[in-house]
Write a protein that holds these residues in place. Structure first.
Motif, short mmCIF file in Angstrom:
data_model
loop_
_atom_site.label_atom_id
_atom_site.label_comp_id
_atom_site.label_asym_id
_atom_site.label_seq_id
_atom_site.Cartn_x
_atom_site.Cartn_y
_atom_site.Cartn_z
N PRO A 240 0.82 -1.22 0.00
CA PRO A 240 0.00 0.00 0.00
C PRO A 240 0.85 1.27 0.00
O PRO A 240 0.54 2.22 -0.71
CB PRO A 240 -0.82 -0.12 1.29
CG PRO A 240 -0.85 -1.56 1.60
CD PRO A 240 0.42 -2.13 1.10
N LEU A 241 1.93 1.27 0.77
CA LEU A 241 2.78 2.46 0.80
C LEU A 241 3.40 2.72 -0.56
O LEU A 241 3.51 3.87 -1.01
CB LEU A 241 3.88 2.30 1.84
CG LEU A 241 3.49 2.66 3.28
CD1 LEU A 241 4.66 2.36 4.21
CD2 LEU A 241 3.09 4.10 3.39
N THR A 242 3.83 1.66 -1.22
CA THR A 242 4.41 1.82 -2.55
C THR A 242 3.38 2.39 -3.50
O THR A 242 3.67 3.33 -4.25
CB THR A 242 4.90 0.46 -3.09
OG1 THR A 242 5.77 -0.13 -2.13
CG2 THR A 242 5.65 0.63 -4.40
N ALA A 243 2.15 1.85 -3.45
CA ALA A 243 1.11 2.32 -4.35
C ALA A 243 0.80 3.79 -4.09
O ALA A 243 0.62 4.57 -5.03
CB ALA A 243 -0.14 1.47 -4.19
N ARG B 251 2.80 6.07 -2.82
CA ARG B 251 3.93 6.87 -3.29
C ARG B 251 3.88 7.05 -4.80
O ARG B 251 4.15 8.13 -5.32
CB ARG B 251 5.21 6.14 -2.91
CG ARG B 251 6.25 7.05 -2.39
CD ARG B 251 7.35 6.26 -1.77
NE ARG B 251 8.52 7.10 -1.66
CZ ARG B 251 9.61 6.77 -1.02
NH1 ARG B 251 9.70 5.60 -0.45
NH2 ARG B 251 10.63 7.59 -0.97
N LEU B 252 3.56 5.96 -5.49
CA LEU B 252 3.48 6.01 -6.95
C LEU B 252 2.34 6.93 -7.39
O LEU B 252 2.49 7.73 -8.31
CB LEU B 252 3.27 4.61 -7.52
CG LEU B 252 4.46 3.66 -7.40
CD1 LEU B 252 4.04 2.24 -7.76
CD2 LEU B 252 5.59 4.12 -8.30
N GLY B 253 1.20 6.80 -6.71
CA GLY B 253 0.06 7.65 -7.05
C GLY B 253 0.39 9.12 -6.90
O GLY B 253 0.07 9.95 -7.75
N ALA C 99 3.37 10.45 -7.06
CA ALA C 99 4.32 10.83 -8.11
C ALA C 99 3.56 11.10 -9.41
O ALA C 99 3.87 12.06 -10.12
CB ALA C 99 5.36 9.74 -8.30
N ASN C 100 2.56 10.27 -9.69
CA ASN C 100 1.76 10.47 -10.90
C ASN C 100 0.99 11.78 -10.88
O ASN C 100 0.96 12.53 -11.85
CB ASN C 100 0.76 9.32 -11.08
CG ASN C 100 1.35 8.18 -11.89
OD1 ASN C 100 2.17 8.41 -12.78
ND2 ASN C 100 0.96 6.96 -11.57
N THR D 96 7.05 5.31 5.82
CA THR D 96 8.13 4.52 5.22
C THR D 96 9.27 4.33 6.22
O THR D 96 9.84 3.25 6.33
CB THR D 96 8.68 5.21 3.96
OG1 THR D 96 7.62 5.40 3.05
CG2 THR D 96 9.77 4.39 3.30
#
Lengths: 360, 233
Positions: free
Chosen positions: A153-156, A158-160, A162-163, A189
């Motif tokens: 979830p944290l990765t998702a 962070r990616l969101g 960034a997008n 994190t």
């Protein structure tokens, strides 16, 4: 690690970190002399206690156990001889020899009873150690599951973020919001990173190099002066060289340095400008004792027993950034080295953390 | 390139981000699909592989990709921080790895570095057992290193650092990244542990920090391994 995906999360065992006193001591600050011994590592066989640390109870139980069959046999033989000898003659002789008979019969029975009791105590001690080891193992598995479940979830997120940032469709306020959310993600994190660190320290194979604690302390003192707030604190390091230098500690220099860094970081964070911080080391009874002391705002007495737990933050510390994992990490590192941690504190006066590490 | 992760929340975000950075992205959500996409035609230039996936885990997929022959650069998204897991990941032929949660731009930087190397046509460093850089010779499987004829005596961490440096030459390696490589985490306060190991390596290599021939300090950023590295056949 095997079994991680698909393993249903089990109940976290009561929140007691491995190595602290069990629930019956809760609420009372730990005095220096009554710290529990380190919990055996989950990987070691709990059934056989290590020869070096065998408690005196077990040794006496050993001797009594072996002696018991002989004592019983001797007693029974003696009793049989006495009884036949005596009953063969007058009953008044029996009365005269009553004390001897009593000793011959009761003696071995008492010895047997004593032996059985010691055996029982030893079994209880072993059973307790086994329970503690299983709790530590389960705790470790919990940390790994927590880390696992939080990562994706944290990765998702962070990616969101960034997008969204990269889309260029945000106004200044939107940008500000994204940045603020990114900070919170960074905080989470760090916490998962610290949890992973903790789980790793508990299970990785330990390097066994001769570590000069004096050098580590000097380095930690340097670090203290370089960290934020270090320039406004009075940091001093005291390592004995006379009449002889400190013995080395067999261990992992990076983990020990990490532990010291955490203690130093705490001393800086939880003290105001102008405070004094002292790093000391001395030798005592085959241990190298390291102390990190500060004149900071201290920890409340009712919170002191729980400081070693994960994610525990003092109620007075709420304003200061921190994951609440520093002391848990220190405890895990010292535990792996076969040592002990102690903490003393007086609110508004200061705190001293003492690490006791077996010398090489 | 191929992106393999069973978590759709991640692939749905990472895919577009990578495409915006100039990559042509295909995704797979389990091990068997990933293997089929990696070994089928057209072959991807690079694979980003998550370790925990249904049907076949990432390490098995990696093993089979390597067994298939052609060396496609692979970045493993390792799920655990334990050092043995990382060591295994590298021994099985991953070119690089990254712990979750990661900074997407860090991932992109590493992907670009790997593609730069593979486009030169030189053999990939990660697959070589022995690497040479000038007078330095590193036997990666034996974990030993020699400078000319003298064997270097290094602590295990310094050895692991050297291994990472020679397999990632001429790349700017931040202290945080090196912390993650060597310990599996980033230090909350300082990365002094990395500095200590670099200092140890520099001493062993006889490197002068003021005029470094081996390890260069990039002020405020990290370190770079300067010499050219070749695979020894």
């Amino acid at each position: 690690m095997t079994g991680q995906d698909g393993t249903p999360p089990d109940e976290f065992p009561g929140g007691t970190p491995p190595g602290t006193a069990p629930a019956e001591g809760a609420g009372r600050p730990l005095a220096l002399h009554e710290l529990p011994p380190p919990v055996p590592r989950p990987r070691t066989a709990p059934a056989s206690p290590s020869p070096a640390g065998k408690p005196p109870v077990a040794r006496r139980a050993r001797i009594s156990r072996r002696a018991v069959p002989y004592a019983v046999a001797l007693g029974v033989w003696g009793a049989a001889v006495a009884v036949t000898g005596v009953f063969a003659s007058d009953y008044r002789v029996y009365l005269r020899f009553a004390p001897v008979l009593a000793v011959a019969v009761l003696g071995p029975l008492v010895a047997a009873g004593f032996g059985v009791r010691l055996l029982f105590t030893r079994r209880v001690v072993e059973a307790r150690a086994q329970v503690a080891a299983e709790a530590a193992a389960e705790h470790h598995r919990f940390l790994r599951r927590l880390d696992h479940e939080l990562k994706n979830p944290l990765t998702a997120i962070r990616l969101g973020l960034a997008n969204v940032s990269a889309s260029g469709r945000l106004d200044a306020q939107g940008d500000g919001t994204v940045r603020s959310v990114e900070e919170q993600v960074a905080r989470l994190t760090r916490i998962t990173g610290d949890l992973r660190k903790l789980a790793d320290v508990e299970s990785r194979p330990l390097e066994r190099l001769p570590v000069d604690v004096g050098v580590l302390l000097e380095d930690a003192g340097e670090t203290a002066r370089e960290l934020p707030g270090g320039a406004e604190r009075d940091v001093s390091v005291s390592v004995p060289r006379v009449p002889w230098p400190l013995p080395t500690v067999a261990g992992d220099p990076d983990l020990l340095e990490l532990a010291l860094e955490n203690l130093v970081g705490n001393a800086l964070k939880y003290s105001g400008p102008g405070s004094r911080i002292e790093l000391r080391a001395f030798e005592e009874d085959g241990y190298v004792v390291v102390e990190v002391a500060d004149t900071g705002h201290g920890i409340r007495a009712d919170e002191l027993p729980y400081v070693w737990g994960e994610l525990v933050r003092g109620s007075d510390a709420r304003g200061t950034p921190g994951s609440g994992l520093g002391l848990a990490l220190v405890h895990a590192v010292v535990d792996r080295h076969g040592g002990r941690c102690e903490i003393r504190s007086r609110p508004e006066s200061g705190t001293v953390v003492r690490l006791r590490l077996p010398s090489a | 390139m191929l992106l393999a992760d069973d978590d759709t929340a991640i692939t749905e975000q990472l895919g577009p981000l990578l495409e915006r950075s100039g990559f042509d992205v295909r995704t797979a959500h389990d091990g068997t699909a990933a293997l089929a996409a990696a070994t089928g035609a057209p072959a991807p230039d690079l694979v980003v592989l998550d370790v925990l996936m249904p049907h076949m885990d990432g390490r098995e997929v990696l093993r089979r990709i390597r067994a298939d022959g052609a060396w496609i650069p692979v970045i493993l998204l390792t799920q655990v921080g334990e050092s043995t897991e990382r060591a295994m990941a590298l021994e099985e032929g991953a070119d690089d790895y990254l712990n979750k949660p990661f900074d997407p731009y860090e991932l992109i930087a590493r992907m670009r570095a790997l593609l730069r190397r593979s486009r030169t046509g030189l053999p990939p460093l990660a697959s070589s057992r022995v690497l040479r850089a000038g007078a330095l010779r590193v036997d990666r499987t034996a974990r030993r290193a020699w400078l000319a004829d003298r064997e270097l005596v290094l602590t295990p961490k310094a050895g692991a650092l050297l291994d990472y440096l020679v397999t990632h030459p001429d790349e700017l390696l931040s202290r945080e990244r090196l912390m993650e490589v060597l310990w599996g985490w980033e230090s909350a306060s300082t990365t002094r542990a990395v500095d200590n190991r670099v200092a140890e390596l520099r001493r062993a290599l006889g490197d002068d920090p003021a005029a470094p021939a081996w390890i260069e300090t990039v002020t405020g950023e990290g370190y770079r391994f300067v010499p050219r590295v070749e695979a020894e056949r």
